[in-house]
Design a protein around this motif. Structure first.
Motif, PDB file in Angstrom:
ATOM      1  N   SER A   1      99.033 110.596  38.069  1.00 40.83           N
ATOM      2  CA  SER A   1      97.647 110.394  38.503  1.00 40.83           C
ATOM      3  C   SER A   1      96.723 111.197  37.602  1.00 40.83           C
ATOM      4  O   SER A   1      96.972 112.384  37.358  1.00 40.83           O
ATOM      5  CB  SER A   1      97.460 110.854  39.950  1.00 40.83           C
ATOM      6  N   VAL A   2      95.705 110.520  37.104  1.00 44.30           N
ATOM      7  CA  VAL A   2      94.698 111.202  36.286  1.00 44.30           C
ATOM      8  C   VAL A   2      93.325 110.732  36.741  1.00 44.30           C
ATOM      9  O   VAL A   2      93.180 109.652  37.332  1.00 44.30           O
ATOM     10  CB  VAL A   2      94.873 110.939  34.779  1.00 44.30           C
ATOM     11  N   VAL A   3      92.337 111.530  36.419  1.00 41.06           N
ATOM     12  CA  VAL A   3      90.966 111.170  36.744  1.00 41.06           C
ATOM     13  C   VAL A   3      90.432 110.265  35.626  1.00 41.06           C
ATOM     14  O   VAL A   3      90.766 110.445  34.446  1.00 41.06           O
ATOM     15  CB  VAL A   3      90.093 112.423  36.906  1.00 41.06           C
ATOM     16  N   GLU A   4      89.623 109.337  36.016  1.00 39.66           N
ATOM     17  CA  GLU A   4      89.042 108.391  35.053  1.00 39.66           C
ATOM     18  C   GLU A   4      88.441 109.128  33.863  1.00 39.66           C
ATOM     19  O   GLU A   4      87.846 110.194  34.011  1.00 39.66           O
ATOM     20  CB  GLU A   4      87.973 107.565  35.753  1.00 39.66           C
ATOM     21  N   LYS A   5      88.609 108.532  32.693  1.00 42.76           N
ATOM     22  CA  LYS A   5      88.124 109.029  31.406  1.00 42.76           C
ATOM     23  C   LYS A   5      89.065 110.048  30.773  1.00 42.76           C
ATOM     24  O   LYS A   5      88.849 110.406  29.593  1.00 42.76           O
ATOM     25  CB  LYS A   5      86.710 109.600  31.495  1.00 42.76           C
ATOM     26  N   GLU A   6      90.056 110.507  31.493  1.00 46.82           N
ATOM     27  CA  GLU A   6      91.037 111.390  30.873  1.00 46.82           C
ATOM     28  C   GLU A   6      92.006 110.556  30.039  1.00 46.82           C
ATOM     29  O   GLU A   6      92.207 109.359  30.276  1.00 46.82           O
ATOM     30  CB  GLU A   6      91.829 112.145  31.938  1.00 46.82           C
TER      31      GLU A   6
ATOM     32  N   SER B   1      95.063 101.238  36.096  1.00 43.98           N
ATOM     33  CA  SER B   1      96.029 101.541  37.156  1.00 43.98           C
ATOM     34  C   SER B   1      97.049 100.410  37.262  1.00 43.98           C
ATOM     35  O   SER B   1      96.683  99.248  37.466  1.00 43.98           O
ATOM     36  CB  SER B   1      95.318 101.713  38.503  1.00 43.98           C
TER      37      SER B   1
ATOM     38  N   ILE C   1      94.735 105.753  38.202  1.00 43.27           N
ATOM     39  CA  ILE C   1      93.514 106.279  37.592  1.00 43.27           C
ATOM     40  C   ILE C   1      92.504 106.454  38.723  1.00 43.27           C
ATOM     41  O   ILE C   1      92.076 105.486  39.359  1.00 43.27           O
ATOM     42  CB  ILE C   1      92.952 105.327  36.522  1.00 43.27           C
ATOM     43  N   LEU C   2      92.134 107.694  38.955  1.00 39.84           N
ATOM     44  CA  LEU C   2      91.252 108.017  40.086  1.00 39.84           C
ATOM     45  C   LEU C   2      89.788 107.997  39.652  1.00 39.84           C
ATOM     46  O   LEU C   2      89.454 108.560  38.613  1.00 39.84           O
ATOM     47  CB  LEU C   2      91.620 109.399  40.635  1.00 39.84           C
ATOM     48  N   PRO C   3      88.939 107.352  40.433  1.00 33.74           N
ATOM     49  CA  PRO C   3      87.511 107.285  40.048  1.00 33.74           C
ATOM     50  C   PRO C   3      86.817 108.624  40.214  1.00 33.74           C
ATOM     51  O   PRO C   3      87.311 109.519  40.877  1.00 33.74           O
ATOM     52  CB  PRO C   3      86.942 106.237  41.012  1.00 33.74           C
TER      53      PRO C   3
END
Lengths: 115, 114
Positions: A12-17, A87, A113-115
């Motif tokens: 899991s990563v945050v968006e834009k990473e 995702s 991918i987390l917003p």
């Protein structure tokens, strides 16, 4: 024995990473192909890339890039500036000579991918 | 361009009932054809592959069978479904044998056996 290992079960990563999905393979053949497929929630497997064992040049396609290193038997996939639409479950795969065109798939990495 | 179709998209069947899933490919001739199963949250398991009409190779012994009555048609069948047959079934095609060609997948059939 032929084998494809995707050690990361879930990421899991945050968006834009940026995120890198690892793939390690085992084969005795000198001629083989490596693949990456994407499986979005809809279920269909989408072909992303195919590389042969004689071409170790890295490849970039938009935000996607692939790093093929025969010395470490790895074919890693990097998504730059990730987006929610990335995702999916990603599968790495291997195809060898004299295998009736069968592809050996890894178990896949689920990417959130987390917003 | 080549396209691959699968139907039905979803199916709910009782245990012990028969099964017939169909896969057809357009825009190519003499493709290799493959049936895969994906259990919930798991990887892909190759069930059958075919290099030509009437030529079927089985990868895993089970109560499923496959047939290829026409060049671009691949059918997955069962006479009596088991609970363990539930899963997502994917058909794929690739080019001529011996080229380690890319496999292209259909949209899949989600089968639930109750």
């Amino acid at each position: 024995a032929q084998k494809v290992t995707q050690a990361q079960t879930e990421i899991s990563v945050v968006e834009k990473e940026d995120v890198t999905l690892d793939c390690v393979y085992e084969t005795r053949d000198t001629t083989y192909y490596l693949f990456w497929y994407k499986q979005p929630p809809s279920g269909e497997l989408v072909f992303l890339i195919r590389r042969n064992s004689f071409d170790e040049q890295n490849e970039i396609s938009g935000r996607y890039s692939w790093n093929f290193q025969k010395s470490t038997s790895s074919f890693n996939f990097t998504i730059t500036a990730s987006q929610v639409v990335d995702s999916a479950v990603y599968f790495c795969a291997l195809s060898e000579t004299n295998r009736d065109d069968k592809i050996i798939f890894g178990k896949g990495t689920r990417l959130h991918i987390l917003p | 361009s080549q396209t691959i179709h699968q139907w039905p998209a979803t199916l709910v069947q009782p245990v012990g009932s028969p099964l017939s899933l169909e896969c057809t490919v357009e825009g190519t001739s003499n493709p290799n054809l493959y049936w895969y199963r994906q259990a919930a949250g798991r990887g892909l398991q190759l069930l059958f592959y075919s290099v030509g009409i009437g030529q079927i190779s089985s990868e895993v012994p089970q109560n499923l069978s496959a047939s290829r009555p026409q060049d671009r048609q691949f059918i997955l069948s069962s006479k009596k479904l088991l609970l363990s047959d539930s899963g997502f079934y994917l058909c794929a095609w690739s080019g001529q044998s011996g080229r380690m060609d890319t496999q292209y997948f259909g949209p899949g059939t989600r089968l639930t056996v109750l």
